[in-house]
Design a protein around this motif. Structure first.
Motif, PDB file in Angstrom:
ATOM      1  N   HIS A  73     -15.007   1.660 -17.429  1.00 34.06           N
ATOM      2  CA  HIS A  73     -16.071   1.714 -18.676  1.00 34.06           C
ATOM      3  C   HIS A  73     -16.113   0.153 -19.084  1.00 34.06           C
ATOM      4  CE1 HIS A  73     -18.356   2.564 -21.875  1.00 34.06           C
ATOM      5  NE2 HIS A  73     -17.492   1.934 -22.546  1.00 34.06           N
ATOM      6  N   ARG A  74     -14.980  -0.492 -19.177  1.00 37.31           N
ATOM      7  CA  ARG A  74     -14.773  -1.885 -19.695  1.00 37.31           C
ATOM      8  C   ARG A  74     -15.698  -2.940 -18.680  1.00 37.31           C
ATOM      9  NH1 ARG A  74     -15.198  -3.958 -23.835  1.00 37.31           N
ATOM     10  NH2 ARG A  74     -13.728  -2.294 -24.729  1.00 37.31           N
ATOM     11  N   ALA A  79     -10.129  -9.869 -21.756  1.00 29.13           N
ATOM     12  CA  ALA A  79      -8.981  -9.845 -22.262  1.00 29.13           C
ATOM     13  C   ALA A  79      -8.533  -8.365 -22.430  1.00 29.13           C
ATOM     14  CB  ALA A  79      -8.818 -10.648 -23.486  1.00 29.13           C
ATOM     15  N   SER A  80      -9.361  -7.672 -22.888  1.00 32.99           N
ATOM     16  CA  SER A  80      -9.371  -6.241 -22.904  1.00 32.99           C
ATOM     17  C   SER A  80      -9.096  -5.337 -21.607  1.00 32.99           C
ATOM     18  CB  SER A  80     -10.591  -5.365 -23.713  1.00 32.99           C
ATOM     19  OG  SER A  80     -10.411  -4.139 -23.965  1.00 32.99           O
ATOM     20  N   LEU A  81      -9.868  -5.874 -20.806  1.00 35.69           N
ATOM     21  CA  LEU A  81      -9.648  -5.187 -19.514  1.00 35.69           C
ATOM     22  C   LEU A  81      -8.209  -5.557 -18.842  1.00 35.69           C
ATOM     23  CD1 LEU A  81     -10.611  -3.824 -17.010  1.00 35.69           C
ATOM     24  CD2 LEU A  81     -11.517  -5.922 -16.191  1.00 35.69           C
ATOM     25  N   ASN A  82      -7.846  -7.075 -19.203  1.00 37.95           N
ATOM     26  CA  ASN A  82      -6.458  -7.247 -18.803  1.00 37.95           C
ATOM     27  C   ASN A  82      -5.425  -6.703 -19.278  1.00 37.95           C
ATOM     28  OD1 ASN A  82      -7.485  -9.010 -16.957  1.00 37.95           O
ATOM     29  ND2 ASN A  82      -7.498 -10.652 -18.361  1.00 37.95           N
ATOM     30  N   LEU A 129     -18.389 -15.522 -25.233  1.00 37.31           N
ATOM     31  CA  LEU A 129     -17.194 -15.408 -25.849  1.00 37.31           C
ATOM     32  C   LEU A 129     -16.855 -13.975 -25.901  1.00 37.31           C
ATOM     33  CD1 LEU A 129     -17.484 -18.286 -28.707  1.00 37.31           C
ATOM     34  CD2 LEU A 129     -15.634 -18.268 -26.602  1.00 37.31           C
ATOM     35  N   ALA A 130     -17.907 -12.986 -26.060  1.00 37.35           N
ATOM     36  CA  ALA A 130     -17.714 -11.779 -26.121  1.00 37.35           C
ATOM     37  C   ALA A 130     -17.072 -11.288 -24.621  1.00 37.35           C
ATOM     38  CB  ALA A 130     -18.976 -11.077 -26.506  1.00 37.35           C
ATOM     39  N   VAL A 131     -17.831 -11.844 -23.741  1.00 39.96           N
ATOM     40  CA  VAL A 131     -17.356 -11.442 -22.353  1.00 39.96           C
ATOM     41  C   VAL A 131     -15.911 -11.926 -22.159  1.00 39.96           C
ATOM     42  CG1 VAL A 131     -17.553 -11.904 -19.876  1.00 39.96           C
ATOM     43  CG2 VAL A 131     -19.792 -11.657 -21.238  1.00 39.96           C
ATOM     44  N   GLN A 132     -15.474 -12.880 -22.808  1.00 44.02           N
ATOM     45  CA  GLN A 132     -14.108 -13.275 -22.611  1.00 44.02           C
ATOM     46  C   GLN A 132     -13.157 -12.166 -23.217  1.00 44.02           C
ATOM     47  OE1 GLN A 132     -13.408 -17.690 -23.294  1.00 44.02           O
ATOM     48  NE2 GLN A 132     -15.746 -17.935 -22.840  1.00 44.02           N
ATOM     49  N   LYS A 133     -13.589 -11.773 -24.325  1.00 48.37           N
ATOM     50  CA  LYS A 133     -12.676 -10.830 -25.239  1.00 48.37           C
ATOM     51  C   LYS A 133     -12.723  -9.363 -24.417  1.00 48.37           C
ATOM     52  CE  LYS A 133     -12.797 -12.133 -29.897  1.00 48.37           C
ATOM     53  NZ  LYS A 133     -11.589 -11.830 -30.303  1.00 48.37           N
TER      54      LYS A 133
END
Length: 92
Positions: A11-12, A48-51, A41-45
């Protein structure tokens, strides 16, 4: 892979894919730079959530087995986690 984590990770990735397409379109349309940066920046967050999900899965599956095996496998798990930690702290 743990089924719930797999579902959330997929989903992420769909969200990230949409965000990246949005950035591409914004650049093509020469939209306001700050708006593009905000989405970047939202993509980067999101990444990070995926990681975080992937690390959680790794800890709950592979690392658990490596620790139970002990010896060299346990040491390999520690080395792997340290490498990920170092990579995450050397960004930017």
């Amino acid at each position: 892979m743990i089924e719930d984590i797999k579902k959330r990770a997929l989903h992420r990735t769909k969200i990230i894919e949409g965000q990246l397409r949005g950035i591409e379109k914004m650049i093509e349309n020469e939209e306001y730079c700050v708006d593009i940066i905000t989405l970047s920046l939202a993509v980067q967050k999101s990444l990070a959530s995926l990681n975080k999900l992937l690390v959680e899965n790794h800890l709950r599956t592979h690392v658990t087995h490596q620790y139970e095996a002990g010896g060299e496998e346990r040491e390999a798990a520690v080395a792997e986690l340290l490498r990920i930690f170092e990579l995450s702290n050397n960004r930017g």
